[in-house]
Design an enzyme around this catalytic site. Structure first.
Site, PDB file in Angstrom:
ATOM      1  N   GLY A   1       0.847  -1.191   0.000  1.00 20.53           N
ATOM      2  CA  GLY A   1       0.000   0.000   0.000  1.00 20.53           C
ATOM      3  C   GLY A   1       0.876   1.232   0.000  1.00 20.53           C
TER       4      GLY A   1
ATOM      5  CG  ASN B   1       4.767   0.334  -0.085  1.00 26.60           C
ATOM      6  OD1 ASN B   1       4.723  -0.632   0.668  1.00 26.60           O
ATOM      7  ND2 ASN B   1       4.495   0.247  -1.373  1.00 26.60           N
TER       8      ASN B   1
ATOM      9  CG  ASN C   1       4.336   7.860 -12.546  1.00 24.52           C
ATOM     10  OD1 ASN C   1       3.374   8.404 -13.085  1.00 24.52           O
ATOM     11  ND2 ASN C   1       4.260   6.646 -12.027  1.00 24.52           N
TER      12      ASN C   1
ATOM     13  N   GLY D   1      12.132   7.712 -13.417  1.00 23.97           N
ATOM     14  CA  GLY D   1      12.756   6.394 -13.363  1.00 23.97           C
ATOM     15  C   GLY D   1      14.268   6.491 -13.358  1.00 23.97           C
TER      16      GLY D   1
ATOM     17  CG  ASP E   1       4.901   3.880  -2.744  1.00 23.27           C
ATOM     18  OD1 ASP E   1       4.251   4.813  -3.243  1.00 23.27           O
ATOM     19  OD2 ASP E   1       4.559   2.688  -2.829  1.00 23.27           O
TER      20      ASP E   1
END
Length: 312
Positions: free
Chosen positions: A46, A50, A189, A225, A257
């Site tokens: 979750g 996290n 993101n 990333g 996270d």
């Protein structure tokens, strides 16, 4: 709940706590198709859970405000939070089964996830109002969208003066202006940026960052990333790239996270946004080198040093 004066939290995470049920597959099934997978692994997860574990493992004084079921998955989640050093007095129990995420991971490490929110969907604005002492004791509050949007809006309104709100809109959903206006930063993101911006997204992360600032947050961080992150400050209008160390990615589960938790913690310590993001990308990079979510999060001594970051 009562919070003593000396119980100041570096970070209060308000969000989801899920049991992650993970199966490795050679490839994802098409419609109507059955594929065989690896043995089932059950992990605490979750986005809220996290983030709380990631921050606590780094050394942050962390509290979690969440809801779990009165069941075995809920007990697993509470135990994992306590083992990491998270204050769990704000975790509410009951009302529905603990949330579950069904995760398939392919050989390249990419994951596909179906979430059953369960008790997370029963974390209400009333629960937020009842936790005023926690908000008063927190330097930074971090929230995501695996709990009801009205609850997220209540969090934005519950912030104490001098504290800051970090929001990762995942899974992405349209946000009310008053929530966007409270974000400092909004952390997205590529997928989340495109969802929030729709047709007006533009083609480069720099364009996304500027367009997202136009929606009203005080600052924006776009995670990229392996390429690191971009930081956009609404006060100056500057958009600054933050490179990541080069690592061998094994499993990206939970890396976002870990990034957001590290960023939120460092902002609470008084670091500038770019400085905090530079630390956070190193935490995220460390997290992708190991399997799983919470168990992959680095302790303070396991974060790569700044010198190990390749020049852009």
């Amino acid at each position: 709940m009562h919070v003593n004066d000396h119980d100041r939290y570096d970070l209060l995470v308000v969000g989801s706590a899920n049991a992650d049920l993970v199966v490795g597959v050679e490839r994802r099934p098409a419609a109507g198709e059955t594929v065989l997978g690896s043995d089932l692994a059950v992990h605490p997860g979750g986005k809220g859970g996290n983030q709380a574990v990631a921050a606590a493992r780094l050394g942050a004084r962390t509290a979690l405000l969440a809801r779990v079921g009165d069941d075995a998955h809920g007990r697993l989640l509470l135990e994992s939070q306590r083992a990491a050093g998270v204050e769990t007095a704000g975790v509410l129990v009951g009302g529905a089964p603990t949330g579950v995420a069904l995760i398939t991971v392919d050989p390249s490490g990419d994951n596909s996830i179906v979430v059953s929110p369960g008790a997370n969907a029963r974390l209400t604005p009333k629960d937020i109002r009842a936790a005023g002492a926690l908000f008063g004791a927190a330097r930074v509050v971090s929230v995501q969208l695996e709990i009801p949007l009205e609850t997220v809006a209540e969090v934005a309104g519950a912030m104490s003066p001098g504290s800051r709100l970090v929001l990762n809109p995942s899974p992405p959903a349209p946000l009310p202006d008053r929530v966007l206006g409270a974000c400092d930063p909004l952390v997205v993101n590529e997928h989340e940026a495109r969802c929030l911006l729709g047709q007006s997204a533009g083609s480069t992360p720099q364009e996304w960052a500027r367009a997202l600032l136009g929606l009203g947050p005080r600052s924006v961080v776009v995670t990229l990333g392996a390429a690191g992150a971009l930081v956009a400050d609404g006060r100056t209008g500057d958009v600054v790239p933050v490179p990541s160390p080069e690592v061998e990615a094994v499993d990206t589960t939970g890396a976002g996270d870990a990034f957001t938790a590290a960023l939120a913690w460092r902002l609470g310590l008084g670091e500038e946004l770019t400085e905090a993001a530079a630390f956070a990308v190193r935490v995220g990079a460390a997290a992708v080198t190991r399997r799983g979510a919470q168990e992959s999060f680095p302790m303070a001594g396991e974060v790569p040093a700044a010198a190990e970051v390749a020049a852009p």
